[in-house]
Each structure stands twice: as C-alpha cells, then as structure tokens.
Motif scaffolding. Structure first.
Motif, PDB file in Angstrom:
ATOM      1  N   UNK A   1     -11.476  14.378  -1.129  1.00 48.64           N
ATOM      2  CA  UNK A   1     -12.905  14.209  -0.835  1.00 48.64           C
ATOM      3  C   UNK A   1     -13.708  15.462  -1.154  1.00 48.64           C
ATOM      4  N   UNK A   2     -13.091  16.621  -1.033  1.00 46.42           N
ATOM      5  CA  UNK A   2     -13.786  17.883  -1.319  1.00 46.42           C
ATOM      6  C   UNK A   2     -14.307  17.935  -2.745  1.00 46.42           C
ATOM      7  N   UNK A   3     -13.597  17.290  -3.650  1.00 48.42           N
ATOM      8  CA  UNK A   3     -13.942  17.393  -5.070  1.00 48.42           C
ATOM      9  C   UNK A   3     -15.169  16.566  -5.440  1.00 48.42           C
ATOM     10  N   UNK A   4     -15.652  15.770  -4.501  1.00 50.90           N
ATOM     11  CA  UNK A   4     -16.883  15.019  -4.743  1.00 50.90           C
ATOM     12  C   UNK A   4     -18.127  15.837  -4.422  1.00 50.90           C
ATOM     13  N   UNK A   5     -17.905  16.998  -3.845  1.00 54.99           N
ATOM     14  CA  UNK A   5     -19.027  17.776  -3.326  1.00 54.99           C
ATOM     15  C   UNK A   5     -19.975  18.285  -4.396  1.00 54.99           C
ATOM     16  N   UNK A   6     -19.491  18.405  -5.633  1.00 54.67           N
ATOM     17  CA  UNK A   6     -20.372  18.842  -6.697  1.00 54.67           C
ATOM     18  C   UNK A   6     -21.499  17.863  -6.947  1.00 54.67           C
ATOM     19  N   UNK A   7     -21.187  16.582  -6.864  1.00 57.68           N
ATOM     20  CA  UNK A   7     -22.195  15.528  -7.037  1.00 57.68           C
ATOM     21  C   UNK A   7     -22.853  15.149  -5.721  1.00 57.68           C
ATOM     22  N   UNK A   8     -22.071  15.189  -4.658  1.00 53.78           N
ATOM     23  CA  UNK A   8     -22.547  14.707  -3.358  1.00 53.78           C
ATOM     24  C   UNK A   8     -22.235  15.757  -2.285  1.00 53.78           C
ATOM     25  N   UNK A   9     -23.139  16.693  -2.045  1.00 55.66           N
ATOM     26  CA  UNK A   9     -22.881  17.768  -1.077  1.00 55.66           C
ATOM     27  C   UNK A   9     -22.529  17.263   0.321  1.00 55.66           C
ATOM     28  N   UNK A  10     -23.016  16.067   0.687  1.00 58.23           N
ATOM     29  CA  UNK A  10     -22.753  15.555   2.026  1.00 58.23           C
ATOM     30  C   UNK A  10     -21.273  15.270   2.282  1.00 58.23           C
TER      31      UNK A  10
END
Length: 341
Positions: free
Chosen positions: A101-110
C-alpha cells in the motif's frame, strides 16, 4: 436398409454430441479467441503470503473456468519492478498487480495512513479499518486513474533489522541508514524522527544494498526477511510491530468491467476465498519465519517491551500531526478514535 442404418447412426451421434438438444462444450479445449489471459505481476518471492496467494488464485481460476481464463503469475519482479508495475497496469501491459500500500502514495498521498507508526494494535484492527471507512475512502481514490481495488492481502507487521547494533531505545538509531519503500514520505519521516537516514530503494535490490553496506538496516515483515535471506546480512532484529504492511490487489478498471459477466463473477468469488486463505497463511508464515530465523543462530533477537514502545511513540507520534492535512483529518481522527477505544 443401408441408408436407414447410416441415418440412424448419424442421429445417435448427434444426440451424443449435443446431449439431447443441449450443446455440450468441451471447456478443456478452449479456442484461442475464447481464452482470456491475465498477467499478474508482483515483486516478492513465491513462498511469501502474496506469492502463495497469487499462485493459488491462478490455479483455482483455471480449474473453475476450465481453462478459459489463464492467470499468468510473474513473481520476484521478473516482469516489472517497484515503481514500474503501477504504470504498466494503467497502460494495460498487465491486468493485476498487488503492490504494498505504501507504493501507492506517489499517486495517492492518503494511502500513507497505513504507514503511520503503531497505527494498528493487531491485524484484526487493520481488517476492521480496511473493510470500513478507511478502506472505502482509499478505494474511491483509485478510480480517477482507471484502477480498481479487488482485495486487501496481509503481509504482517514490520520489524526492524540492522547490521550495526541492537535497536532498543530511540537513541540506538542515531547515525544509521535505513532502506524505506519508495513513495512514502511518512516512512522517510519516521526514520528522520529517530535521527536516522532514510534511503528509498526497490525491494528486488534490497539484499544487495544490505550486503554491500550501502544501508545499515531496513524494516520488513518476517516472511520477507526470511524468504529474501535478509537475516543473513542483518544480525540484529527488533520485534517492534511498529507498522503494518499489506497489499492491495489492483486491476485496470477498464479491463475488469470489459470482462464477460460470468467470468468476472468467478474471479471475484475466487478472490474472496483466496483472500481469507491468504490472511491465514500470512499469520502462519510470520510465525514460521521467525522460528527459522531464530533457529539459524545468525540473528540476535530483541522483543520490544511496552516501556520501550512508549519511548518510540514519543519520538514518532508527531508524524501524525505533520501529515494530517496531506492524509486527511477524517482518517487520522478515525485512527485516533480506534486507539482510544
């Protein structure tokens, strides 16, 4: 007489083929134009919770669709690496991925809400949050980039390892460097709060970075530490459970909605079943991996006490307020209410 016999045999043959008027399809012999191929790419080993679940999903789908759907699993970054697979999914080059899930943070900071230190007491609290308000909010955010969440898979809680010294008190982090997953600013800030240097790096390059001492340590789940042999170059392990690591099984929304309804139903029901199985396997593998690491005799293991946890929390708690606006006041408030219950 000969013509009648031939006609009789022809009728019998047709009835056998059609099943008295109902078309019998040999689903084991699927024509190329009927076959659906789904590429499932991930970055971890096959003997991890995610690796095992991906393969189980592929096997069950093949059985239940009688070969009409083939899920091709590509583990260990053999198809795409960290930082590449999300783009590949959006471009339709793969159909399913399961990034941390951490790797989605570039697109979705939440999505960094799941990276916050000591955010969840146990895995049941994680499941409660992801099946409720937090999970719904996070899934909704994916739609703007043509992605859809299909399931949430466990890996487990993260532990600290390093090559220099035992990590007992916050002061023990002073001057050390730690690899963190790409994209998550929360993870970087956590180590900075502990006066350590955070270095972003891909998972497939982690063993090399540790073995060559480019970084001193890392945080990971027990199954990843064991399956990737990280414990062989990290003699100090602290069982801290300071953060949760999970995966979101993602698909290209346009691809998914374009599947025949009966195929999509099989895939969805199979995922539900595999997800429950995966949660059980993650728990089992976490325990087994720790036992194997202890038995190796290569690692000095420290179990964090409640008093030590409080000291770590004093250092890490400010991360919540620092990222409240970026992650969302509502989700931070939700977590804090969970903590107060």
């Amino acid at each position: 007489m000969k013509i009648r016999l031939t006609l009789f045999l022809l009728i019998i043959s047709l009835l056998t083929i059609t099943g008295c008027g109902k078309r019998v399809v040999d689903l084991e012999q699927v024509s190329p134009e009927e076959k659906i191929v789904i590429k499932f790419s991930h970055v971890v080993a096959e003997n991890t919770p995610k690796g095992l679940a991906a393969q189980r999903f592929a096997t069950l789908v093949k059985e239940r669709t009688h070969g009409r759907v083939e899920v091709q699993v590509f583990p260990n970054s053999t198809l795409y690496k960290d930082g590449e697979e999300i783009q590949a999914l959006q471009n339709g080059l793969v159909q399913i991925i399961a990034p941390a899930t951490s790797k989605l943070s570039g697109l979705y900071p939440q999505w960094q809400v799941l990276d916050l230190p000591y955010a969840f007491e146990d895995v049941n609290a994680v499941h409660e949050a992801m099946s409720g308000y937090i999970g719904n909010r996070l899934c909704d955010s994916l739609k703007q980039n043509n992605m859809q969440a299909l399931a949430f898979w466990d890996n487990g809680f993260k532990q600290m390892t390093n090559s220099q010294r035992p990590l007992v008190n916050p002061a023990d982090f002073q001057g050390l460097s730690f690899r963190v997953m790409i994209n998550s600013q929360v993870l970087k800030k956590e180590f900075e709060r502990l006066n350590a240097r955070a270095v972003e790096g891909t998972f497939n390059d982690l063993y090399r970075a540790l073995d060559s001492h480019e970084v001193d340590g890392q945080e990971n789940t027990m199954s990843n530490i064991y399956s990737k042999n990280l414990y062989k170059v990290q003699p100090y392990l602290t069982l801290s459970n300071h953060g949760y690591m999970g995966y979101v099984v993602l698909t290209n929304q346009q691809f998914w909605t374009g599947l025949p309804e009966e195929v999509r139903e099989v895939l969805e029901s199979t995922l539900v079943e595999v997800t429950e199985w995966e949660h059980e396997q993650a728990f089992i593998l976490d325990k087994q991996s720790l036992e194997k690491i202890v038995d190796s005799g290569l690692v000095q293991v420290h179990q964090q006490t409640e008093a030590e946890k409080k000291l770590w929390l004093i250092m890490l708690k400010p991360v919540y307020s620092e990222f409240k606006n970026l992650i969302g006041n509502d989700m931070i408030d939700y977590l804090e209410k969970m903590h107060s219950q």
